[in-house]
Design a protein around this motif. Structure first.
Motif, PDB file in Angstrom:
ATOM      1  N   GLY A   1       0.705  -1.141  -0.054  1.00 28.68           N
ATOM      2  CA  GLY A   1       0.139   0.159   0.050  1.00 28.68           C
ATOM      3  C   GLY A   1       0.792   1.357  -0.060  1.00 28.68           C
ATOM      4  O   GLY A   1       0.528   2.537  -0.818  1.00 28.68           O
ATOM      5  N   ASP A   2       2.034   1.466   0.780  1.00 29.50           N
ATOM      6  CA  ASP A   2       2.621   2.699   0.826  1.00 29.50           C
ATOM      7  C   ASP A   2       4.135   2.103   0.910  1.00 29.50           C
ATOM      8  O   ASP A   2       4.673   2.053   1.859  1.00 29.50           O
ATOM      9  N   GLN A   3       4.551   1.545  -0.094  1.00 26.50           N
ATOM     10  CA  GLN A   3       5.939   1.163  -0.184  1.00 26.50           C
ATOM     11  C   GLN A   3       6.823   2.024  -1.332  1.00 26.50           C
ATOM     12  O   GLN A   3       6.282   2.493  -2.415  1.00 26.50           O
ATOM     13  N   LYS A   4       8.096   2.059  -1.274  1.00 29.55           N
ATOM     14  CA  LYS A   4       8.736   2.913  -1.951  1.00 29.55           C
ATOM     15  C   LYS A   4      10.280   2.186  -2.018  1.00 29.55           C
ATOM     16  O   LYS A   4      10.799   1.499  -1.153  1.00 29.55           O
ATOM     17  N   SER A   5      10.839   2.175  -3.019  1.00 26.55           N
ATOM     18  CA  SER A   5      12.153   1.446  -3.269  1.00 26.55           C
ATOM     19  C   SER A   5      13.276   2.631  -3.383  1.00 26.55           C
ATOM     20  O   SER A   5      13.117   3.598  -3.980  1.00 26.55           O
ATOM     21  N   PHE A   6      14.687   2.011  -2.888  1.00 26.87           N
ATOM     22  CA  PHE A   6      15.605   3.239  -2.998  1.00 26.87           C
ATOM     23  C   PHE A   6      16.905   2.432  -3.500  1.00 26.87           C
ATOM     24  O   PHE A   6      17.126   1.278  -2.992  1.00 26.87           O
TER      25      PHE A   6
END
Length: 223
Positions: free
Chosen positions: A56-61
């Protein structure tokens, strides 16, 4: 995003805009409005599938150093009742592993943030996550025997509290440990994502995964 102007990302501009908007919208009790918003969000989150919570609220770096080259995913669940989410630990951890494999991430974290008490809990799905979490947050304690939860204390912001420390650890020489256990499972064994036909909201669930924890057992990291 500012957690009722209490979070570390809050600016003076945020406070000014709340004051202006409350006048325009004729909101007399800002605290009450924020509380009702938090409750509504938490009620919705409690009904989401594990897949929905993890994605739902996921980011990648992306990172590239002499010791590590890869992507780290970081998901956040903000709720007024973190116990409701954490009680689903053995449902969430296999889904984190599955998502990590499907997106070809080197590591994937899920932080459960209590937006009332402003405290965070980090879920750890494998040896890479456990190792990186210890390097990034050396003063934080592991919370269970299976080494799948870390107490982040008052750290609640991905932008201000989590990613800067992870970045510092990676750039400081952290290297990914040899993968073992659930992290080495074949992607074909992760089951299929399906829409639950009995769910009026048509939520997506995962079926047939070899990672599903059996009744009476707990998901455990093999270091």
């Amino acid at each position: 995003d500012t957690l009722n102007l209490q979070g570390p990302t809050t600016t003076e501009w945020d406070r000014l805009m709340v004051a202006v908007l409350s006048e325009i919208a004729e909101v007399e009790d800002i605290q009450f409005l924020a509380t009702q918003q938090f409750k509504a969000k938490s009620k919705e989150l409690a009904g989401l599938s594990a897949h929905g919570l993890v994605n739902g609220d996921q980011k990648s770096f992306s990172f590239k150093t002499d010791q590590f080259d890869g992507e780290v995913g970081f998901a956040v669940v903000e709720t007024t009742d973190d116990a409701v989410i954490i009680d689903r630990l053995d449902e969430l951890l296999p889904e984190i592993v599955a998502c990590k494999k499907e997106k070809e991430l080197s590591a994937l974290f899920l932080a459960v943030v209590n937006i009332v008490s402003l405290k965070g809990t980090l879920l750890l799905c494998g040896p890479a996550e456990l190792s990186l979490a210890k390097a990034a947050f050396p003063d934080c304690a592991i919370m269970n025997e299976e080494s799948t939860m870390m107490d982040l204390g008052k750290r609640v912001s991905r932008k201000k509290d989590y990613i800067p420390e992870i970045t510092k650890a990676i750039k400081g020489g952290w290297s990914k440990p040899i993968q073992r256990g659930a992290s080495t499972v074949d992607i074909e064994s992760l089951g299929k994502l399906e829409i639950d036909p009995l769910d009026p909201y048509q939520r997506v669930v995962r079926r047939g995964s070899v990672l599903k924890v059996k009744s009476g057992q707990h998901f455990k990291i093999e270091e």
